[in-house]
Design an enzyme around this catalytic site. Sequence first.
Site, PDB file in Angstrom:
ATOM      1  N   THR A 684      28.470 -21.999   6.232  1.00  0.00           N
ATOM      2  CA  THR A 684      28.259 -20.077   6.253  1.00  0.00           C
ATOM      3  C   THR A 684      27.629 -19.548   7.220  1.00  0.00           C
ATOM      4  O   THR A 684      27.547 -20.699   8.198  1.00  0.00           O
ATOM      5  CB  THR A 684      28.316 -19.613   4.845  1.00  0.00           C
ATOM      6  OG1 THR A 684      26.167 -19.889   4.995  1.00  0.00           O
ATOM      7  CG2 THR A 684      28.012 -20.369   3.649  1.00  0.00           C
ATOM      8  N   VAL A 738      26.319 -24.049  18.186  1.00  0.00           N
ATOM      9  CA  VAL A 738      26.598 -23.327  19.881  1.00  0.00           C
ATOM     10  C   VAL A 738      27.579 -24.633  20.178  1.00  0.00           C
ATOM     11  O   VAL A 738      27.288 -25.883  20.610  1.00  0.00           O
ATOM     12  CB  VAL A 738      25.438 -23.514  20.825  1.00  0.00           C
ATOM     13  CG1 VAL A 738      26.009 -23.453  22.255  1.00  0.00           C
ATOM     14  CG2 VAL A 738      23.624 -22.571  20.435  1.00  0.00           C
ATOM     15  N   ASP A 807      26.198 -12.706  18.784  1.00  0.00           N
ATOM     16  CA  ASP A 807      27.168 -14.106  18.642  1.00  0.00           C
ATOM     17  C   ASP A 807      26.441 -14.759  20.044  1.00  0.00           C
ATOM     18  O   ASP A 807      25.613 -15.955  19.408  1.00  0.00           O
ATOM     19  CB  ASP A 807      27.719 -14.513  18.169  1.00  0.00           C
ATOM     20  CG  ASP A 807      29.005 -15.639  18.008  1.00  0.00           C
ATOM     21  OD1 ASP A 807      28.063 -16.165  17.187  1.00  0.00           O
ATOM     22  OD2 ASP A 807      28.918 -16.331  19.154  1.00  0.00           O
ATOM     23  N   LYS A 811      23.402 -17.995  19.909  1.00  0.00           N
ATOM     24  CA  LYS A 811      23.002 -18.934  20.861  1.00  0.00           C
ATOM     25  C   LYS A 811      22.353 -19.269  22.256  1.00  0.00           C
ATOM     26  O   LYS A 811      21.535 -20.056  22.335  1.00  0.00           O
ATOM     27  CB  LYS A 811      25.328 -19.587  21.463  1.00  0.00           C
ATOM     28  CG  LYS A 811      25.631 -19.170  20.504  1.00  0.00           C
ATOM     29  CD  LYS A 811      27.108 -19.080  20.672  1.00  0.00           C
ATOM     30  CE  LYS A 811      28.167 -18.955  19.642  1.00  0.00           C
ATOM     31  NZ  LYS A 811      29.160 -19.479  19.917  1.00  0.00           N
TER      32      LYS A 811
END
Length: 951
Positions: A684, A738, A807, A811
Amino acid sequence: MALSFPISQPSYFHNITSSLFFVGGGVNGNSSNCGTNRTTTLMRSRANNNYRSKNSSLLPKIYPCSPLLRQHPNAFFSSDFNLRCGRRDSSTSNILVSVASAADVLLDEAVEQAQLPKGDTWSIHKFGGTCVGSSDRIKNVAEIIVKDESERKLVVVSAMSKVTDMMYDLINKAQSRDDSYITALDAVLEKHKLTALDLLEGDDLAGFLSSLHDDVNNLKAMLRAIHIAGHATESFSDFVVGHGELWSAQMLAAVVRKNGVDANWMDTRKVLIVTPTGSNQVDPDYLESGKRLEKWYSENPSKTIIATGFIASTPQDIPTTLKRDGSDFSAAIMGALFRAGQVTIWTDVDGVYSADPRKVSEAVILEKLSYQEAWEMSYFGANVLHPRTIIPVMRYDIPIVIRNIFNLSAPGTMICRPLVSETENGQKLESPVKGFATIDNLALVNVEGTGMAGVPGTASAIFGAVKDVGANVIMISQASSEHSVCFAVPEKEVKAVAEALEARFRQALAAGRLSQVAVIPNCSILAAVGQKMASTPGVSATLFNALAKANINVRAIAQGCSEYNITVVVRREDCIRALRAVHSRFYLSQTTIAMGIIGPGLIGGTLLDQLRDQAAVLKEKFNIDLRVMGITGSRKMLLSDKGIDLSRWRELQSELGEKADLETFVHHVHGKHFIPNTVLVDCTADSVVASHYYEWLRRGIHVVTPNKKANSGPLEQYLKLRALQRRSYTHYFYEATVGAGLPIISTLQGLNVTGDKILRIEGIFSGTLSYIFNNFAGARAFSEVVKAAKEAGYTEPDPRDDLSGTDVARKVIILAREAGLKLELSDIPIENLVPEPLRAVTSPEEFLQQLPQFDQDLAKRRQEAEDSGEVLRYVGVVDVENRKGTVELRRYKKEDPFAQLSGSDNIIAFTTERYKKQPLIVRGPGAGAEVTAAGVFSDILRLASYLGAPS
């Protein structure tokens, strides 16, 4: 006839204060039946009756009044019994003794003397109670005996299944003055009578039934005496319980003869002489037993002998037993007396397992065991043989074979002296550990104190106190400093042991020389057994490494210098998990991992399909058994006790799924099963699920995830999570957080651990934004490219989630923290590509409709870049030297590797001390369900290799 018994020999019969009345066996109150006719009958029985219970040969000649009393008067009653009878004087008894003795002499002279042959021509078979539990099974046993092509055979047989327990129950009922013992004895009679009616016919049947009824009448008299006295001596009990073997041996011998093979049956009470010890054991007298065997064989020469197991006699000719598992012991003793070629123990399992198959379903049958290995495994609770069974055959190098009577095709397990060790040039290499066994329901007792060090006699005093309360010490462990001694005893005995030690060392405890006598309850012992352990370095390290990786805490350790076994004490609730962990680690079974998949959406569903396709290959080629025990989404979860059929997981979840509950799910996957290793795979993007990682790792559950929320969340929680990971053997893998399936995290970790210094990490980390800017060229509008990317499935349902840059920032934070920077997400400046007016728009559709209004700004930036021979790329940068990170839209020369991407590829450049002039570049697909699931799958396989699977 009323008989009054003195209490002059309490060791055989206690608390008899009243007259006892014995009925049956020719007494019936009529002394006229007690004379010469009975003696004559006895002689005729010895000479002619093959089916008569050979109790008759043990009957003394002094008291023929009852078959029971004639058996062993000196065992059960005092020497002046004949003076108390009242119906017979000593002269009459002496006459009877003379007559009977003369009969013995005549009989001995009449028997042809046959020399007992010894050696490999004899094969010994032992059949347990399960093997002769019914008439059909007795027929099967007879068939095996008949088909055995050995020149000579001796068969040791137990009582029919459950009969020994029934006989003990008779004694218990009689002692308790429970009149139902009579009904219970009738049930024993009926069981054997029905079996005989099904097996025998004619004279065979009549002879056996006559013997059976006589024996039962004798037992009734015996039990009546016990009922009146309210107590049974060990001699009484042994005499009663041994009848099951007498009856099964007689029936089997008759069936073998019925199949055309001449066979005699042996009452081993006439042959085996044993001396009872004080530890509920007996020591065989091999010299005397050998003499009696020679005599028996001279009177009963035969190439097939059916012998009773379990029963024997003392040197005083008192019936006794070899105690529990005595039939195996009987077979081994007979094997030694005959110097047999082999002893075969027939049972209901295919052989000796590498571990208890009820606890380790992957346990394998061991082809061979050395005597020492079998000895060690049986001592530690393995269902092999009683340790004493091995001693007689070991002396003469007689192999024991364990066979399954219900599966004759199985070769079984051979226990013998080991052959020359096989090497890599031989046929195969064996694991240095042959098997594992456990003992449950133990407690550790720890005696410690500085006053123990260097004080002679402390250990003697400790174990002397333990001996005084009759406790059995299973294992001992002592540090070389002598500061503490700990040992394991059965839990039911630990209270008495602790009290005895506290009483014995009261003064030392009060003075502080001893600090404590501590009891640690709820323990189990796990023993690893193998003869090759002594010559194989690293076995202990491998064992403890397996336990550590299964998150098992070891409380005590013991290993002898012979290194035949390594013994550890663990918590009772950890025992089976520990057993499975070490069993798996030594390649006796697959490296088995219980898996729970959280989030069976696009990535999770793809992962399940990849697991389905590779499961068989992993199991066959790599010994990796990945069992998905549960799948849960936000609404429904599917649970399985043995592993979900991944070919139908969608269908099963739809049909059998129950309401999702994360705690119930985790408990099922980890707590309900005894698979040593558990991994939860979080597919998830949920921060609530990620918040549970710390607790799962603390509980010994491994975690694999592409979810970025844990590693990019609050710094304090991240540091706490990583600190837990470093100090435990629980693994946390997150390569796919990543770059999807690209080896970015592992590359960075590899650079770190090899001592390289990270200077800068720069990359295109978003496959979505990579696709958008790779296609944002020429005259295409930015809004047009975004819409096409959404339609192609490259973006999130709401493209703003990608365009916001959050997002990418997550990372960047993950990589920055891997590089040693303590940054929060809020520390990263992010260039948001969503125009300010559109950030509050309610729906993605409305956002896409209004986005063309803002194309001009990005079109202008693209044109400026193109005029300079450059392209636009959305990148994240970790500037380690300046301890900061950024996320922004940058320009790159067209010859730069960052400008030469296609599709949704990612590219990451590592600039380090070693790679300063030319950065280390990792490039490839960085988005999509297939590659992301593959990255997660790779982490799962890396976990399996850490847990013991071949690399």
